[in-house]
Design a protein around this motif. Sequence first.
Motif, short mmCIF file in Angstrom:
data_model
loop_
_atom_site.label_atom_id
_atom_site.label_comp_id
_atom_site.label_asym_id
_atom_site.label_seq_id
_atom_site.Cartn_x
_atom_site.Cartn_y
_atom_site.Cartn_z
N LEU A 1 0.84 -1.20 0.00
CA LEU A 1 0.00 0.00 0.00
C LEU A 1 0.87 1.25 0.00
CD1 LEU A 1 -2.65 1.57 0.28
CD2 LEU A 1 -2.52 1.17 2.76
N ALA A 2 1.89 1.27 0.84
CA ALA A 2 2.77 2.44 0.92
C ALA A 2 3.42 2.73 -0.43
CB ALA A 2 3.84 2.23 1.99
N ARG A 3 3.91 1.68 -1.10
CA ARG A 3 4.56 1.87 -2.40
C ARG A 3 3.56 2.42 -3.43
NH1 ARG A 3 8.94 -1.76 -3.22
NH2 ARG A 3 8.87 -1.20 -5.43
N ALA A 4 2.34 1.93 -3.39
CA ALA A 4 1.33 2.42 -4.34
C ALA A 4 1.03 3.89 -4.10
CB ALA A 4 0.06 1.58 -4.22
N LEU A 5 0.92 4.28 -2.84
CA LEU A 5 0.67 5.69 -2.50
C LEU A 5 1.82 6.57 -2.96
CD1 LEU A 5 -0.80 5.08 1.07
CD2 LEU A 5 -2.07 6.07 -0.86
#
Length: 905
Positions: free
Chosen positions: A436-440
């Motif tokens: 999720l962090a990488r996508a954000l």
Amino acid sequence: MGFFERDAAMDSLQRLLGEAVEGRSRVAMVTGVVATGKSELLHAFAEQAYGQAALPLVASASRAETELPLGVMGQLLGGAPLGGNLREQTTGLLHEGAERLTTPVIEALSGVLLSLAEQLPLVIVVDDVHDADHASQACLSYFMRRSRSTPTMMVFGHADYAHQRDRFFPTDVMRQPHCTAIRLLPLSRGSVQSMAAERLGPEAAERVTPEWHRLSGGNPLLMGGLVDDFLRTGTEQAAEGYGEAVLSCLHRADPALLDVARWVAVLGDPGLVRRLAHSDTTSVPMSLHWLETAGLLEAGRFRDEAGADAVLADLSAERRRQMHRQAAEFLYHEGASDLSVAEQLCKAEAADESWAVPVLESAARRRLADGDVESAVDCLKLALHGRLDERERSAIATMLMRAEWRIDPKVPIGHMEELTAALHNGTLQGSDAMVLARALLWHGRMDVACDVLERIAESGDADPLTVAEGVGTRMWLRCTAPPLLTHMNSWTGRSVSEAVLPFQVGRRLESINVLAGALTNGPREQIVQTAERILRSSKLDEMSMDTVESALLALVYAGKADRAMPRCDELLGELSTGGSPARRARLTAIRAEICLRRGELAEAADLARQALQSIPPGSWGVAVGGPVATLMLAATGMGRYDEALAQLDHAFPEAMLRTRFGVQFLQARGRYQLAVGNPAAALRDFRLCGELLTEWNMDTCGFIAWRPDAAEALLALGSPDEARELAEAQLERSGAGSERTDGMALRMLAVTSEPRQRPVFLRQAVEYVQASGDRYELARVLLELTEAYHAVGEFRRAGVIAGRARALAQECGARPLSRLLAVDDVHAGEGDQPGRAVAILSDAERRVAGLATAGYSNREIAAKLFITVSTVEQHLTRVYRKLNITQRADLPADLNLVGHASAAQ
């Protein structure tokens, strides 16, 4: 449409009729699969019977009237020429027999037929007799046995595939000694061609016959559908008409065949059909056999999708889903593969069974590994509707986000809010939270991403995969968005043993580490060796895109673009068409950057355009700066300034300038500004590049050569001393793998040096740039070397170098360089030849100076010669130096001749 390949059957019927007219009763049983022309043959024969002074009585049985007593007999006698009393008597017999069929009634009805045969030879024709009611069959059987010595002929049409409850009638008919069996076979290839030629002409018929014979299986009705499709669409492909013909065949056939055909259309797997389909009247294998004989199937499948689509459209959506659900349940309990079960579950749109979600998740992982991303997405979307607790739902949603990312990184944005909420309520944890962090981060939502990273760090999760994702994310930030590293401080020094990690995860960490090394430490042989080893053993599966991307870029930024190119091409070849647009876009962007560093400007621009068109601009997130920068640099180098300018219209995420993609964009924008005569704006961009790279500890010679660019801007602004300082500063950072950057710095060092020193610096620059493989930069250095030799009077050597530079510029598509290096074809007459001034100036300098002498402004000269204002100013500065003058008014008048000739060219 004509009557094809049925002449022999008609001859047989005519022969039998002739014998019957002579008083010898005859019976014919015409058989064949559905739509082979039985009805047409029987009706044509009945018409011809009139011409032979016979009385034909015709009836057509129907499955809808099978339970109507004496329905067929009513058709036969209703059309008979009966007198008033006899018709009334016959009507009474039919009503009585319909209520209760007795032997006296059968005898009386038979007597009516015999009385007709006494007047004229009697021909009884019954089509689809297998669908006739039992009472009528009993009457016909009785009459057949009682009329052997009368002038009568009975012709029955019977389907090969008919599976009645009672086989009495066809058996009774065929055992009669005066019965003849006539079987109609599918049309031969020759008859298919003749049938097509009748409607389409011989030329078209010859072209379509091979395919149509295969599609129709020789079935005349299917052939008619194909002809109708051709007349409507102009192509030989099966379409709506063919599909309607398939449906017509099936609805004419036995219900058991229709049921099996539906299972074939729904399942598409003959083996599964044999195990799942059922029929009360016949075996499924026998039904499949008759469907193939009728030309509808081939090897257990419909001969064309148009046929299967028509059958599916004839089914209600609910019935289709029900059949797929039955298949899924059957396959699951039979122990079939998760892929097979999941395929049926997706078509059934059902995930409510307790075993459905694990099956769908397993199938999705397999599909992703095989590159079938869209099928994986379908499985995961359906799994979200299954029996899930909150933690399981978060895990499936994360997996779905990863899968959709491979198609279009913008699509998963819809899952981010849900997953962020899951993180806050504790149902999203560990490595899934890192995803999720990488996508954000990709989409520039830096604040939310930082909050996610901090929450993960606070959780203290010691799971090896979570730690590995954390370490990998920190290294990825180091390579991509260094300002955010402060949010990963708690991960500093943390590590995990590769022994407890899946191989792919360990390889991904190693690859990201190699890229970080190339960006922070500069080119190293160890980096090159490791990157190549990783690429040799990596394939594009679910987890490896980051691995191959990082390894490829590590090679590029280590000065080995030529060694990255073949592996990048191989990886692009591994991608299935349409399966992973996002992956194709990212690899194409890397391939474009490789071409740019090799000086292949046109190919770099084409590939960058492809990358930007493969997925929407908004799907690129902060990474859009990479391909946009490549396209701008290539377009600027080729003199396509309008295209370069158009790239500035992209809606760039504000966070892009906090990433390495933003720095690449700044360099490209600076190059464009410099080329169009705005060196002050260019210098601001180059200096900002330098500040960011220095702050991020990414100021290495293999990534962005901002100092030579800034030096060129300073030179255009009239600050040669500052330009020289930057060139020298770049050379002080020289090391292994820095040949390209060193060559660029030496070029700038040369143009800020005394004329006699320039050739030495430039010859060394040629060696360096040539070793790097960048043909565009080599052409630029050779242009300067040409000018340098002119400046010191070595005109012959200058000419040789100019020829080489010209050829390279043309190969690269660098039009501005090509125009500066164009051969001067001015051939003035004796006495008009420009003097010493022309001799010591280069071709490019002569053209610029000549137009200046003619009174053109710098901007007008740039427009005429298709070069930048900055280039005009640089040429004039060199001209003044060579001619030892200080202003335009001092230019020799004879240069005007050269200027006009050059402009005319």
